[in-house]
Design an enzyme around this catalytic site. Structure first.
Site, PDB file in Angstrom:
ATOM      1  CE1 TYR A   1     -25.965   6.315  16.584  1.00  0.00           C
ATOM      2  CE2 TYR A   1     -27.112   7.626  18.220  1.00  0.00           C
ATOM      3  CZ  TYR A   1     -25.948   7.082  17.732  1.00  0.00           C
ATOM      4  OH  TYR A   1     -24.784   7.302  18.411  1.00  0.00           O
TER       5      TYR A   1
ATOM      6  CG  ASP B   1     -26.525  10.883  21.990  1.00  0.00           C
ATOM      7  OD1 ASP B   1     -25.869  11.919  21.803  1.00  0.00           O
ATOM      8  OD2 ASP B   1     -26.272   9.801  21.426  1.00  0.00           O
TER       9      ASP B   1
ATOM     10  CG  HIS C   1     -21.702   9.805  14.510  1.00  0.00           C
ATOM     11  ND1 HIS C   1     -23.017   9.468  14.334  1.00  0.00           N
ATOM     12  CD2 HIS C   1     -21.241   8.951  15.456  1.00  0.00           C
ATOM     13  CE1 HIS C   1     -23.330   8.461  15.122  1.00  0.00           C
ATOM     14  NE2 HIS C   1     -22.263   8.112  15.807  1.00  0.00           N
TER      15      HIS C   1
ATOM     16  CE  LYS D   1     -23.950  11.183  18.934  1.00  0.00           C
ATOM     17  NZ  LYS D   1     -25.091  10.247  19.041  1.00  0.00           N
TER      18      LYS D   1
HETATM   19  P1  NAP Z   1     -24.798   1.277  26.844  1.00  0.00           P
HETATM   20  O1  NAP Z   1     -25.732   2.368  27.194  1.00  0.00           O
HETATM   21  O2  NAP Z   1     -23.529   1.119  27.583  1.00  0.00           O
HETATM   22  O3  NAP Z   1     -25.510  -0.128  26.890  1.00  0.00           O
HETATM   23  C1  NAP Z   1     -26.755  -0.361  26.303  1.00  0.00           C
HETATM   24  C2  NAP Z   1     -27.137  -1.814  26.553  1.00  0.00           C
HETATM   25  O4  NAP Z   1     -27.211  -2.059  27.969  1.00  0.00           O
HETATM   26  C3  NAP Z   1     -28.472  -2.173  25.968  1.00  0.00           C
HETATM   27  O5  NAP Z   1     -28.355  -3.488  25.468  1.00  0.00           O
HETATM   28  C4  NAP Z   1     -29.416  -2.127  27.167  1.00  0.00           C
HETATM   29  O6  NAP Z   1     -30.472  -3.054  27.000  1.00  0.00           O
HETATM   30  C5  NAP Z   1     -28.524  -2.532  28.310  1.00  0.00           C
HETATM   31  N1  NAP Z   1     -28.868  -1.894  29.599  1.00  0.00           N
HETATM   32  C6  NAP Z   1     -29.238  -0.611  29.828  1.00  0.00           C
HETATM   33  N2  NAP Z   1     -29.430  -0.400  31.142  1.00  0.00           N
HETATM   34  C7  NAP Z   1     -29.180  -1.582  31.756  1.00  0.00           C
HETATM   35  C8  NAP Z   1     -29.202  -1.995  33.113  1.00  0.00           C
HETATM   36  N3  NAP Z   1     -29.530  -1.181  34.089  1.00  0.00           N
HETATM   37  N4  NAP Z   1     -28.903  -3.304  33.396  1.00  0.00           N
HETATM   38  C9  NAP Z   1     -28.557  -4.172  32.405  1.00  0.00           C
HETATM   39  N5  NAP Z   1     -28.509  -3.816  31.084  1.00  0.00           N
HETATM   40  C10 NAP Z   1     -28.812  -2.536  30.769  1.00  0.00           C
HETATM   41  O7  NAP Z   1     -24.366   1.360  25.300  1.00  0.00           O
HETATM   42  P2  NAP Z   1     -24.665   2.252  24.031  1.00  0.00           P
HETATM   43  O8  NAP Z   1     -26.066   2.094  23.593  1.00  0.00           O
HETATM   44  O9  NAP Z   1     -23.582   1.959  23.079  1.00  0.00           O
HETATM   45  O10 NAP Z   1     -24.428   3.748  24.543  1.00  0.00           O
HETATM   46  C11 NAP Z   1     -25.464   4.598  24.967  1.00  0.00           C
HETATM   47  C12 NAP Z   1     -25.784   5.645  23.931  1.00  0.00           C
HETATM   48  O11 NAP Z   1     -24.610   6.388  23.607  1.00  0.00           O
HETATM   49  C13 NAP Z   1     -26.275   5.135  22.571  1.00  0.00           C
HETATM   50  O12 NAP Z   1     -27.614   4.717  22.592  1.00  0.00           O
HETATM   51  C14 NAP Z   1     -26.020   6.349  21.710  1.00  0.00           C
HETATM   52  O13 NAP Z   1     -27.017   7.343  21.910  1.00  0.00           O
HETATM   53  C15 NAP Z   1     -24.675   6.830  22.259  1.00  0.00           C
HETATM   54  N6  NAP Z   1     -23.537   6.263  21.487  1.00  0.00           N
HETATM   55  C16 NAP Z   1     -22.796   7.130  20.730  1.00  0.00           C
HETATM   56  C17 NAP Z   1     -21.760   6.640  19.956  1.00  0.00           C
HETATM   57  C18 NAP Z   1     -20.953   7.600  19.114  1.00  0.00           C
HETATM   58  O14 NAP Z   1     -20.225   7.155  18.206  1.00  0.00           O
HETATM   59  N7  NAP Z   1     -21.052   8.880  19.378  1.00  0.00           N
HETATM   60  C19 NAP Z   1     -21.448   5.280  19.954  1.00  0.00           C
HETATM   61  C20 NAP Z   1     -22.193   4.423  20.748  1.00  0.00           C
HETATM   62  C21 NAP Z   1     -23.227   4.923  21.514  1.00  0.00           C
HETATM   63  P3  NAP Z   1     -32.043  -2.688  27.205  1.00  0.00           P
HETATM   64  O15 NAP Z   1     -32.403  -1.628  26.221  1.00  0.00           O
HETATM   65  O16 NAP Z   1     -32.714  -3.982  26.967  1.00  0.00           O
HETATM   66  O17 NAP Z   1     -32.184  -2.217  28.634  1.00  0.00           O
END
Ligand code: NAP
Length: 314
Positions: free
Chosen positions: A55, A50, A118, A85
């Protein structure tokens, strides 16, 4: 290598891997680091990636896809599910196709699997009027699917009223709505609505985006989740991901760390009990509010978080 289960949506023909790798990287890191993490993820079994124009990870993703084929990790790009997006400043009639073509050029791909609007907020662009309805933007999204530039089209961050407004006049309904969803923001109302309309939900920030500019520690520090994790000998992250999976949603989780990429895949061979699900059901709910400020102002159609989120913030 883990075989990640797929979710099928019979009505639209959509088949999407249940778990994918998120590419919103904070703080931003080098292209080489991202490329190397993506290659590692492909070796582990990740097939769903994704990204988004905003990004700055489209380029390393494109490079990693080429490299994965060269190294024989995958035979063809068709084995992957790639989402990107349309950013809000390009959500104007006339900008959608050029934006998608630019995304494809950066990714070095001929087509996307999924292209999303997005965010329902539209940022001001010189020469364009605000506010603007979704109709003309969606027509361009439909055209991009008809032209074969993307297999499916969808939206992101659409609450139910904005979805209702969009659905009034569509020829191709959105296949997916990608939204924030995790045990501390369960989105029950939106899930019901999307189910009724045949729209699949992909959960982003399944761990509450801990450690990012837009996230909180609420999910990862939640006592209920900690207790369940301890009793099951799993991590809190795995409990969050398993919970989303058991709701029938697909998940996008971000990690560039080798151990955590692996840990996040280890959720498919165990279950949460009814009692554990009930405990998670009782967790107090709160949507994140950081990272949304730029969409809320006197100049924008949305003047408050409530307006942007259709009143659904807790
Ligand atoms: P998330 O996946 O909930 O959390 C990411 C964070 O958690 C990072 O700091 C990561 O650090 C850490 N992490 C990952 N696995 C872990 C584990 N097993 N134990 C402890 N910490 C862990 O948050 P997100 O990045 O917001 O969401 C995921 C993806 O969704 C994004 O990358 C993006 O592609 C998409 N997204 C879309 C939107 C939208 O508006 N459509 C908004 C937000 C996000 P490390 O990398 O150090 O492991």
């Amino acid at each position: 290598m883990v075989t990640i289960p797929e979710v099928s949506m019979g009505s639209t023909g959509l088949v999407v891997p249940s778990l994918g790798m998120g590419m919103a990287v904070y703080p931003l890191t080098s292209s080489e680091t991202m490329k190397s993490a993506i290659l590692h993820a492909i070796q582990l079994g990740y097939r769903h990636f994704d990204t988004a124009a905003i990004y700055r990870s489209q380029h390393p993703l494109g490079e990693a896809i080429k490299e994965a084929q060269r190294l024989g990790f995958i035979k063809s790009r068709d084995e992957l599910f790639i989402t990107s997006k349309l950013w809000c400043s390009e959500a104007h009639h006339g900008c959608v196709l050029p934006a998608l073509k630019k995304t494809l050029q950066i990714l070095q791909l001929e087509y996307l699997d999924l292209y999303l609007i997005h965010c329902p907020a539209i940022l001001k662009l010189e020469g364009y009027e605000l506010p603007m309805g979704f109709k003309s933007i969606w027509e361009s999204m439909e055209k991009s699917q008809k032209l074969g530039l993307t297999r499916f089209i969808g939206v992101s961050n659409f609450c139910y009223r904005k979805l209702e407004e969009l659905l009034v006049d569509v020829k191709i309904p959105p296949a997916i709505n990608q939204v924030e969803m995790n045990p501390v923001w369960q989105q029950k109302k939106l899930r019901e609505f999307c189910k009724e309309k045949g729209i699949h939900i992909t959960a982003y920030s399944p761990l509450g985006a801990k450690g990012t500019l837009w996230g909180t520690n609420r999910a990862m520090e939640c006592e209920v989740l900690k207790q369940i994790a301890e009793a099951k000998r799993k991590t809190v992250a795995q409990v969050c991901l398993r919970w989303v999976y058991e709701q029938g949603m697909s998940i996008i989780v971000k990690s560039l760390n080798k151990e955590r990429l692996k840990e996040n895949l280890e959720i498919f061979d165990w279950m949460l009990s009814q009692e554990e699900l009930q405990k998670i059901d009782g967790i107090s709910q709160q949507k994140r509010s950081s990272g949304l400020e730029e969409f809320i102002s006197e100049e924008n159609p949305y003047k408050s978080l409530d307006e942007l989120c259709d009143g659904e913030t807790s």
